[in-house]
Write a protein that holds these residues in place. Structure first.
Motif, PDB file in Angstrom:
ATOM      1  N   ALA A   1       0.682  -1.243   0.070  1.00  0.00           N
ATOM      2  CA  ALA A   1       0.012   0.098  -0.024  1.00  0.00           C
ATOM      3  C   ALA A   1       0.836   1.393  -0.099  1.00  0.00           C
ATOM      4  CB  ALA A   1      -0.885  -0.024   1.154  1.00  0.00           C
ATOM      5  N   GLY A   2       2.145   0.999  -0.201  1.00  0.00           N
ATOM      6  CA  GLY A   2       3.063   2.350  -0.340  1.00  0.00           C
ATOM      7  C   GLY A   2       3.831   2.573   1.018  1.00  0.00           C
ATOM      8  N   GLU A   3       3.468   2.123   2.341  1.00  0.00           N
ATOM      9  CA  GLU A   3       3.896   2.623   3.454  1.00  0.00           C
ATOM     10  C   GLU A   3       5.495   2.303   3.471  1.00  0.00           C
ATOM     11  OE1 GLU A   3       0.112   1.469   5.928  1.00  0.00           O
ATOM     12  OE2 GLU A   3       1.760   1.572   6.871  1.00  0.00           O
ATOM     13  N   GLU A   4       5.936   3.115   4.504  1.00  0.00           N
ATOM     14  CA  GLU A   4       7.385   2.839   4.624  1.00  0.00           C
ATOM     15  C   GLU A   4       7.718   2.110   5.923  1.00  0.00           C
ATOM     16  OE1 GLU A   4       9.102   6.973   4.358  1.00  0.00           O
ATOM     17  OE2 GLU A   4      11.317   6.074   4.598  1.00  0.00           O
ATOM     18  N   LEU A   5       8.810   1.139   5.750  1.00  0.00           N
ATOM     19  CA  LEU A   5       9.306   0.122   6.902  1.00  0.00           C
ATOM     20  C   LEU A   5       9.676   1.324   7.974  1.00  0.00           C
ATOM     21  CD1 LEU A   5      11.589  -2.258   5.404  1.00  0.00           C
ATOM     22  CD2 LEU A   5       9.290  -2.688   6.007  1.00  0.00           C
ATOM     23  N   ASP A   6       8.957   1.136   9.427  1.00  0.00           N
ATOM     24  CA  ASP A   6       9.190   1.977  10.301  1.00  0.00           C
ATOM     25  C   ASP A   6      10.325   1.475  11.286  1.00  0.00           C
ATOM     26  OD1 ASP A   6       6.223   0.996  12.557  1.00  0.00           O
ATOM     27  OD2 ASP A   6       7.818   0.065  11.766  1.00  0.00           O
ATOM     28  N   PHE A   7      10.914   0.734  10.986  1.00  0.00           N
ATOM     29  CA  PHE A   7      12.179   0.215  11.533  1.00  0.00           C
ATOM     30  C   PHE A   7      13.430   0.062  10.864  1.00  0.00           C
ATOM     31  CE2 PHE A   7      12.491  -4.086   9.989  1.00  0.00           C
ATOM     32  CZ  PHE A   7      11.174  -4.273   9.394  1.00  0.00           C
ATOM     33  N   ALA A   8      14.761   0.386  11.551  1.00  0.00           N
ATOM     34  CA  ALA A   8      15.828   0.363  11.105  1.00  0.00           C
ATOM     35  C   ALA A   8      16.395  -1.075  11.122  1.00  0.00           C
ATOM     36  CB  ALA A   8      16.871   1.298  11.629  1.00  0.00           C
ATOM     37  N   GLN A   9      17.473  -1.289  10.301  1.00  0.00           N
ATOM     38  CA  GLN A   9      18.161  -2.520  10.460  1.00  0.00           C
ATOM     39  C   GLN A   9      18.522  -3.125  11.780  1.00  0.00           C
ATOM     40  OE1 GLN A   9      18.447  -5.201   7.817  1.00  0.00           O
ATOM     41  NE2 GLN A   9      18.584  -6.154   9.846  1.00  0.00           N
ATOM     42  N   ASP A  10      19.270  -1.837  12.384  1.00  0.00           N
ATOM     43  CA  ASP A  10      19.757  -1.989  14.062  1.00  0.00           C
ATOM     44  C   ASP A  10      18.534  -2.275  14.724  1.00  0.00           C
ATOM     45  OD1 ASP A  10      22.349   0.347  13.616  1.00  0.00           O
ATOM     46  OD2 ASP A  10      22.258  -1.757  12.808  1.00  0.00           O
ATOM     47  N   ASP A  11      17.244  -2.060  14.604  1.00  0.00           N
ATOM     48  CA  ASP A  11      16.278  -2.251  15.364  1.00  0.00           C
ATOM     49  C   ASP A  11      15.886  -3.994  15.427  1.00  0.00           C
ATOM     50  OD1 ASP A  11      16.079   0.338  15.866  1.00  0.00           O
ATOM     51  OD2 ASP A  11      14.755   0.606  14.337  1.00  0.00           O
ATOM     52  N   VAL A  12      16.220  -4.596  14.393  1.00  0.00           N
ATOM     53  CA  VAL A  12      16.048  -6.043  14.320  1.00  0.00           C
ATOM     54  C   VAL A  12      16.885  -6.615  15.205  1.00  0.00           C
ATOM     55  CG1 VAL A  12      15.896  -7.984  12.930  1.00  0.00           C
ATOM     56  CG2 VAL A  12      15.027  -5.551  11.752  1.00  0.00           C
ATOM     57  N   GLU A  13      16.102  -7.366  16.220  1.00  0.00           N
ATOM     58  CA  GLU A  13      16.919  -8.502  16.981  1.00  0.00           C
ATOM     59  C   GLU A  13      15.995  -9.677  17.302  1.00  0.00           C
ATOM     60  OE1 GLU A  13      18.939  -5.021  19.977  1.00  0.00           O
ATOM     61  OE2 GLU A  13      17.904  -6.741  20.734  1.00  0.00           O
ATOM     62  N   LEU A  14      17.104 -10.864  17.174  1.00  0.00           N
ATOM     63  CA  LEU A  14      16.394 -12.110  17.254  1.00  0.00           C
ATOM     64  C   LEU A  14      16.500 -12.308  18.657  1.00  0.00           C
ATOM     65  CD1 LEU A  14      16.939 -11.977  14.164  1.00  0.00           C
ATOM     66  CD2 LEU A  14      17.126 -14.398  14.328  1.00  0.00           C
ATOM     67  N   GLU A  15      15.366 -12.668  19.214  1.00  0.00           N
ATOM     68  CA  GLU A  15      15.137 -13.003  20.588  1.00  0.00           C
ATOM     69  C   GLU A  15      15.080 -14.461  20.724  1.00  0.00           C
ATOM     70  OE1 GLU A  15      15.875 -10.892  23.188  1.00  0.00           O
ATOM     71  OE2 GLU A  15      15.439 -12.644  24.590  1.00  0.00           O
ATOM     72  N   GLY A  16      16.011 -15.194  21.725  1.00  0.00           N
ATOM     73  CA  GLY A  16      15.671 -16.420  21.868  1.00  0.00           C
ATOM     74  C   GLY A  16      15.920 -17.460  20.778  1.00  0.00           C
ATOM     75  N   HIS A  17      14.971 -18.709  20.606  1.00  0.00           N
ATOM     76  CA  HIS A  17      14.965 -19.731  19.759  1.00  0.00           C
ATOM     77  C   HIS A  17      13.758 -20.034  19.454  1.00  0.00           C
ATOM     78  CE1 HIS A  17      17.851 -22.569  17.460  1.00  0.00           C
ATOM     79  NE2 HIS A  17      16.694 -23.139  17.626  1.00  0.00           N
ATOM     80  N   ALA A  18      13.464 -20.459  18.001  1.00  0.00           N
ATOM     81  CA  ALA A  18      11.997 -20.834  17.647  1.00  0.00           C
ATOM     82  C   ALA A  18      12.229 -22.152  16.761  1.00  0.00           C
ATOM     83  CB  ALA A  18      11.272 -19.624  16.964  1.00  0.00           C
ATOM     84  N   MET A  19      11.057 -22.804  16.693  1.00  0.00           N
ATOM     85  CA  MET A  19      10.964 -24.146  15.778  1.00  0.00           C
ATOM     86  C   MET A  19       9.742 -24.185  15.155  1.00  0.00           C
ATOM     87  SD  MET A  19      13.117 -27.120  17.966  1.00  0.00           S
ATOM     88  CE  MET A  19      15.029 -26.998  17.972  1.00  0.00           C
ATOM     89  N   GLU A  20       9.567 -24.644  14.008  1.00  0.00           N
ATOM     90  CA  GLU A  20       8.178 -24.682  13.360  1.00  0.00           C
ATOM     91  C   GLU A  20       7.960 -26.332  13.112  1.00  0.00           C
ATOM     92  OE1 GLU A  20       7.189 -24.031   9.210  1.00  0.00           O
ATOM     93  OE2 GLU A  20       5.575 -22.620  10.079  1.00  0.00           O
ATOM     94  N   PHE A  21       7.022 -26.848  13.413  1.00  0.00           N
ATOM     95  CA  PHE A  21       6.790 -28.449  13.244  1.00  0.00           C
ATOM     96  C   PHE A  21       5.757 -28.207  12.149  1.00  0.00           C
ATOM     97  CE2 PHE A  21       9.620 -29.773  16.504  1.00  0.00           C
ATOM     98  CZ  PHE A  21       9.534 -28.965  17.444  1.00  0.00           C
ATOM     99  N   ARG A  22       5.938 -28.522  11.005  1.00  0.00           N
ATOM    100  CA  ARG A  22       4.829 -29.035  10.007  1.00  0.00           C
ATOM    101  C   ARG A  22       3.840 -29.969  10.216  1.00  0.00           C
ATOM    102  NH1 ARG A  22       6.687 -27.338   4.067  1.00  0.00           N
ATOM    103  NH2 ARG A  22       8.125 -25.408   4.686  1.00  0.00           N
ATOM    104  N   ILE A  23       2.646 -29.782  10.298  1.00  0.00           N
ATOM    105  CA  ILE A  23       1.745 -30.920  10.817  1.00  0.00           C
ATOM    106  C   ILE A  23       1.016 -31.515   9.644  1.00  0.00           C
ATOM    107  CG2 ILE A  23      -0.324 -31.612  12.425  1.00  0.00           C
ATOM    108  CD1 ILE A  23       2.210 -30.527  14.083  1.00  0.00           C
ATOM    109  N   ASN A  24       1.928 -32.604   9.067  1.00  0.00           N
ATOM    110  CA  ASN A  24       1.073 -33.122   7.739  1.00  0.00           C
ATOM    111  C   ASN A  24       0.308 -34.213   8.180  1.00  0.00           C
ATOM    112  OD1 ASN A  24       2.785 -31.254   6.608  1.00  0.00           O
ATOM    113  ND2 ASN A  24       4.650 -32.637   6.342  1.00  0.00           N
ATOM    114  N   ALA A  25      -0.944 -34.308   7.430  1.00  0.00           N
ATOM    115  CA  ALA A  25      -1.491 -35.655   7.501  1.00  0.00           C
ATOM    116  C   ALA A  25      -0.936 -36.636   6.555  1.00  0.00           C
ATOM    117  CB  ALA A  25      -3.175 -35.322   7.035  1.00  0.00           C
ATOM    118  N   GLU A  26       0.014 -36.940   7.183  1.00  0.00           N
ATOM    119  CA  GLU A  26       0.651 -38.066   6.540  1.00  0.00           C
ATOM    120  C   GLU A  26       0.930 -39.291   7.530  1.00  0.00           C
ATOM    121  OE1 GLU A  26       3.331 -35.181   3.709  1.00  0.00           O
ATOM    122  OE2 GLU A  26       4.363 -35.982   5.293  1.00  0.00           O
TER     123      GLU A  26
END
Ligand SMILES: Nc1ncc2cc(-c3cccc4ccccc34)c(N3CC[C@@H](N)C3)nc2n1
Ligand SMILES: [Ca+2]
Length: 450
Positions: free
Chosen positions: A317-342
């Protein structure tokens, strides 16, 4: 900002996109096939349009039916999700050319430029992003392959230009195989992608698969949102994705993230995208760009708190990102488990049907379930087998694993088969728990048992 958005997809990703729309006060429009008339994404939307029978070619891939639905609904944007038409430059172009309807994604030009593998390699090379040693133009004959082998050694990866997801790649382990593998790669490229041009890369044995999430706006702001490690795959299907990578040292982590950002900036890319790399030893190399939102974007959202889909809509929609690269921080750890009907006990054979007699997903701190299901639903098996995603966040990888074990123990699904039991086993596998698995780990583990 848009007032009404049509989501040209189904299942969990359609609901995920509609949730971002709701957060932005946007009306949602679903499209559905005959097979999906009682589906969760139809229930969730403010309004829904039937676009055709069960066959994807006549429904979710029917460009005219989808654009007609958007016009009828008065939608002022279309979000493609992933799969189906998400990386179809022709469809993006058709939406771009449709007055009053905005495409939520990169421009069709960017999709064409980066979707074509050798073109993407040239752009990355130009931005000093390490690419796998190889050709940046298609190769014509076996002689060229032999010359490459003489110079770079074997094994060589022969890749179809239009390839991806494991299709269209052949490995030449020695010179005597050149003719046969070159022909096979060209034939597969022609058969699957209607394009028999192939290019060469030195084959990296046993690599890790690392990908970097990027988001760029129309005002020249390009941000990376850190990396995801997608190395746990089986026959090129991702099973568990995680972030940050448990195997990259801090300097390579910083280098790979910045390389992705730089490469996308050089490509004049706008909206969300993912830059894929192979990591072998202490080297990383550009592999390809995905010009769409990916299934595993949720891992990055858990780590950074950034709502990537919401930004896709705001950037479109033409908006501007409102955060700088330095504002990006990865906190902790994350995992994604794909739940497949298999059925993991039967070579991951997809379920052929069934009803969700019990569907009771987990909850609690650090647990997110993205699905479009409710107890009592009949399983739709006309499309892909992934029915839900379990995303778990913890303060570190150890807590993430422990919390994932708890969440998987809570995940109660009866009436259809899923790979939840497989995920529970994976979390007790010492190679995985040590983060030492590479892209070949599962294939080797399963083939050995065969
Ligand atoms: N030069 C070179 N060396 C090793 C490679 C190993 C793979 C590969 C092979 C097998 C499983 C994989 C899983 C994730 C990422 C890559 C792989 C690979 N793939 C497979 C699918 C396609 N997207 C790229 N390309 C490679 N290219
Ligand atoms: Ca348009």
């Amino acid at each position: 900002m848009f007032e009404t958005v049509l989501v040209a997809n189904r299942g969990e990703i359609a609901v995920r996109v509609m949730r971002a729309c709701e957060d932005l006060g946007i009306e949602t429009v679903a499209v559905y096939s005959e097979a999906d008339k009682h589906a969760g994404h139809v229930r969730y939307a403010d309004e829904a349009y039937r676009v055709g029978p069960a066959r994807a070619a006549e429904s979710y891939l029917d460009q005219e039916a989808i654009v007609d639905a958007a016009l009828e609904a008065g939608a002022d944007a279309i979000h493609p999700g992933y799969g189906f038409l998400a990386e179809n430059a022709e469809f993006a172009e058709r939406v771009e050319a449709t007055d009053g309807v905005t495409w939520v994604g990169p421009s069709s030009d960017a999709m064409e430029q980066l979707g074509e593998k050798t073109g993407a390699r040239r752009v990355m090379d130009g931005a000093d992003v390490p690419i796998v040693p190889g050709t940046t133009d298609p190769v014509a004959d076996a002689e060229t392959v032999r010359e490459f082998g003489d110079k770079h050694g074997y094994p060589i990866a022969v890749k179809a230009e239009g390839g991806g997801g494991g299709r269209g790649m052949k490995v030449v382990t020695e010179e005597s195989e050149v003719d046969e593998q070159l022909e096979a790669a060209k034939r597969e490229g022609e058969a699957y992608f209607g394009n028999d041009s192939v290019y060469l890369e030195r084959y990296l044995a046993d690599p890790k698969h690392i990908e970097v999430q990027v988001i760029a706006d129309e005002h020249g702001n390009v941000r990376h949102l850190g990396e995801r490690d997608c190395s746990l795959q089986r026959r090129h299907q991702k099973v568990i994705e995680e972030g940050p990578s448990p195997s990259l040292d801090p300097e390579m982590q910083a280098e790979i993230r910045e390389a992705a950002r730089r490469g996308v900036e050089a490509a004049d890319y706008v909206n969300a995208g993912t830059v894929e790399f192979l990591v072998s030893g202490d080297e990383f190399y550009f592999l390809e760009v995905n010009t769409r939102i990916q299934v595993e974007h949720t891992v990055t959202e858990a780590l950074t708190g950034v709502d990537i889909v919401k930004w896709q809509l705001r950037v479109a929609a033409g908006e501007e990102l409102d955060f700088a690269q330095d504002d990006v921080e990865l906190e902790g750890h994350a995992m994604e488990f794909r739940i497949n009907a298999e059925n993991a006990a039967d070579d991951f054979a997809p379920a052929t049907g069934g009803r969700l007699e019990v569907y009771d997903p987990p909850g609690g701190i650090g647990v997110r379930v993205d699905d479009a299901l409710r107890q009592g639903d009949d399983l739709v098996t006309d499309y892909d087998s992934m029915v839900a995603k379990l995303v778990v966040h913890g303060s570190d990888r150890e807590e993430c694993i422990a919390r994932s074990q708890r969440a998987l123990a809570e995940y109660d699904v009866e009436g259809i088969v899923t790979i939840v039991p497989f995920h529970r086993l994976m979390l007790e596998d010492e190679t995985f728990v040590a983060g030492e698995h590479t892209t070949t780990y599962l294939d080797e583990a399963f083939d050995e048992t065969r």
